[in-house]
Write an enzyme that holds these catalytic residues in place. Structure first.
Site, PDB file in Angstrom:
ATOM      1  N   ASP A 174       0.870  -1.179   0.000  1.00 27.90           N
ATOM      2  CA  ASP A 174       0.000   0.000   0.000  1.00 27.90           C
ATOM      3  C   ASP A 174       0.904   1.225   0.000  1.00 27.90           C
ATOM      4  OD1 ASP A 174      -1.710   2.157   0.616  1.00 27.90           O
ATOM      5  OD2 ASP A 174      -3.070   0.877   1.747  1.00 27.90           O
ATOM      6  N   ALA A 234     -12.390  -6.974  -3.453  1.00 26.25           N
ATOM      7  CA  ALA A 234     -12.270  -5.527  -3.688  1.00 26.25           C
ATOM      8  C   ALA A 234     -13.274  -5.104  -4.753  1.00 26.25           C
ATOM      9  CB  ALA A 234     -10.839  -5.185  -4.067  1.00 26.25           C
ATOM     10  N   ARG A 235     -12.856  -5.130  -6.013  1.00 29.19           N
ATOM     11  CA  ARG A 235     -13.744  -4.822  -7.132  1.00 29.19           C
ATOM     12  C   ARG A 235     -13.308  -5.659  -8.319  1.00 29.19           C
ATOM     13  NH1 ARG A 235     -16.864  -2.988  -4.109  1.00 29.19           N
ATOM     14  NH2 ARG A 235     -17.835  -0.942  -4.050  1.00 29.19           N
ATOM     15  N   GLU A 264     -21.616  -6.992 -13.028  1.00 30.37           N
ATOM     16  CA  GLU A 264     -22.430  -7.730 -12.052  1.00 30.37           C
ATOM     17  C   GLU A 264     -23.913  -7.598 -12.383  1.00 30.37           C
ATOM     18  OE1 GLU A 264     -21.204  -6.394  -8.174  1.00 30.37           O
ATOM     19  OE2 GLU A 264     -19.257  -7.348  -8.364  1.00 30.37           O
ATOM     20  N   HIS A 283     -21.145 -10.784  -4.573  1.00 35.18           N
ATOM     21  CA  HIS A 283     -20.841  -9.484  -3.955  1.00 35.18           C
ATOM     22  C   HIS A 283     -21.519  -9.356  -2.583  1.00 35.18           C
ATOM     23  CE1 HIS A 283     -19.659  -5.072  -4.991  1.00 35.18           C
ATOM     24  NE2 HIS A 283     -19.559  -5.301  -3.677  1.00 35.18           N
ATOM     25  N   ILE A 284     -21.199 -10.325  -1.713  1.00 39.54           N
ATOM     26  CA  ILE A 284     -21.854 -10.342  -0.391  1.00 39.54           C
ATOM     27  C   ILE A 284     -20.865 -10.081   0.743  1.00 39.54           C
ATOM     28  CG2 ILE A 284     -23.837 -11.787  -0.990  1.00 39.54           C
ATOM     29  CD1 ILE A 284     -22.222 -14.222   0.058  1.00 39.54           C
ATOM     30  N   ALA A 286     -19.890  -7.546   2.306  1.00 37.96           N
ATOM     31  CA  ALA A 286     -20.293  -6.641   3.389  1.00 37.96           C
ATOM     32  C   ALA A 286     -21.609  -7.071   4.044  1.00 37.96           C
ATOM     33  CB  ALA A 286     -20.448  -5.230   2.836  1.00 37.96           C
TER      34      ALA A 286
END
Ligand code: NAD
Length: 317
Positions: A174, A234-235, A264, A283-284, A286
């Site tokens: 990072d 992430a994406r 998606e 995409h679960i 969260a």
């Protein structure tokens, strides 16, 4: 009456508190019968007379914002704001907020869950038993392994804390954080190439930006260990999905767990569905009850804070 539009599908699903926060502050809540993500054609008529909008992954581009004649705030129900045109919002003096930290633990737990599941072939085992097949599948253990975290923000740090219980050696890539922050968590900051070459597991927790787009390409997979696993929460855009499918087919890496896709929902002939040793989820990352409630409460508070001028701590810009 002042109005706030809510399109985020999971807003207020766990408790009524988030809706109550808006109502108690004197706002009428507007929703669409089909809860998000809304098409632009569905969003535009609704955005015309609202002062705030709470969105999920709906596309909020310049055209949508142009119709928000009294719009003052776009509140993301979540962290990633790549579906919102930030430049257009800035030009139109519309504040954008998000809910940092509200879902970090949920996503970090999911990353851990994916690491363990892919290591022990859990999904494949489930499929086999249901189809009448029996027999052993030998996996590997997470304990003591080297985990590389790409993006050492709220989620990356949460994951590092959880991994302590597994005695993992943790590194992170990072370029935007202070190495001291990582050192306090026992994490070593390394270069991207070192992380690729040395990690048994690589977990992605970067935002989708021009810089991170296709960060995991053919070239990156070629540098990874053949025994390594890639976890993407992430994406979709951060990983070249075709290159990942090829890397799995050719045994360049051992497996992958993917929660996010460049498109998606992905089409049924998505190349990853035919590749070996892949776990996919819709995409679960969260979506824990706790995180959903945290996010909704925080998004409602953000809207109220911006519209009543009481100071919002989670302004993206
Ligand atoms: P955060 O902003 O706290 O952390 C992101 C980190 O990535 C920051 O430390 C930043 O310095 C770092 N970063 C930025 N560009 C980088 C680059 N080029 N290389 C390496 N590091 C870079 O955000 P967070 O809460 O940890 O969330 C991270 C991302 O996870 C979000 O942007 C979102 O896209 C994704 N997310 C996914 C889900 C899901 O449901 N799967 C849920 C929440 C968040």
């Amino acid at each position: 009456m002042r109005k706030v539009l809510v399109t985020a599908r999971s807003f207020g699903k766990i408790s009524d508190t988030p809706f109550q926060i808006l109502k108690d502050a004197g706002f009428e809540v507007v929703t669409h019968p089909r809860r998000g993500p809304l098409d632009k054609e569905e969003m535009i008529p609704l955005i015309k007379d609202v002062e705030g909008v709470i969105v999920g992954t709906d596309v909020v581009d310049d055209e949508v914002l142009a119709h928000g004649k009294c719009l003052k705030v776009v509140a993301k129900h979540g962290v990633g704001v790549d579906n919102i045109d930030l430049d257009a919002a800035r030009r139109r003096n519309i504040v954008v907020t998000n809910t940092p930290g509200a879902n970090s633990l949920a996503v970090a737990e999911m990353a851990l869950c994916m690491m363990l599941a892919i290591s022990r072939n859990m999904v494949e085992g489930d499929r086999r038993v249901r189809s009448g097949q029996w027999g052993t599948i030998t996996g590997c253990q997470l304990t003591g392994k080297r985990v590389g975290i790409v993006g050492f923000g709220a989620i990356g740090r949460c994951l590092a804390r959880l991994l302590k219980g597994f005695d993992c050696q943790i590194t992170a890539y990072d370029p935007y954080i202070n190495a001291q922050v990582a050192a306090e968590l026992g994490v070593q900051i390394v270069s991207f190439d070192e992380l690729l070459a040395s990690s048994d597991y690589i977990s992605l927790h970067v935002p989708n930006t021009p810089e991170t787009r296709n960060m995991f390409s053919e070239e990156a997979f070629a540098k990874m260990k053949k025994t390594a696993f890639l976890i993407n929460l992430a994406r979709g855009g951060v990983v070249d999905e075709l290159a990942l499918a090829r890397a799995l087919e050719e045994g360049e890496i051992a497996g992958a767990a993917v929660d996010v896709f460049s498109e998606e929902p992905p089409s049924l002939d998505h190349p990853l569905f035919k590749a070996p040793n892949v776990i996919v989820t819709p995409h679960i990352g969260a979506h824990s009850r706790e995180a959903m409630d945290n996010m909704s409460t925080m998004a409602a508070q953000n809207v109220v804070a911006v519209l009543t001028g009481t100071g919002c701590a989670s302004i993206v810009q």
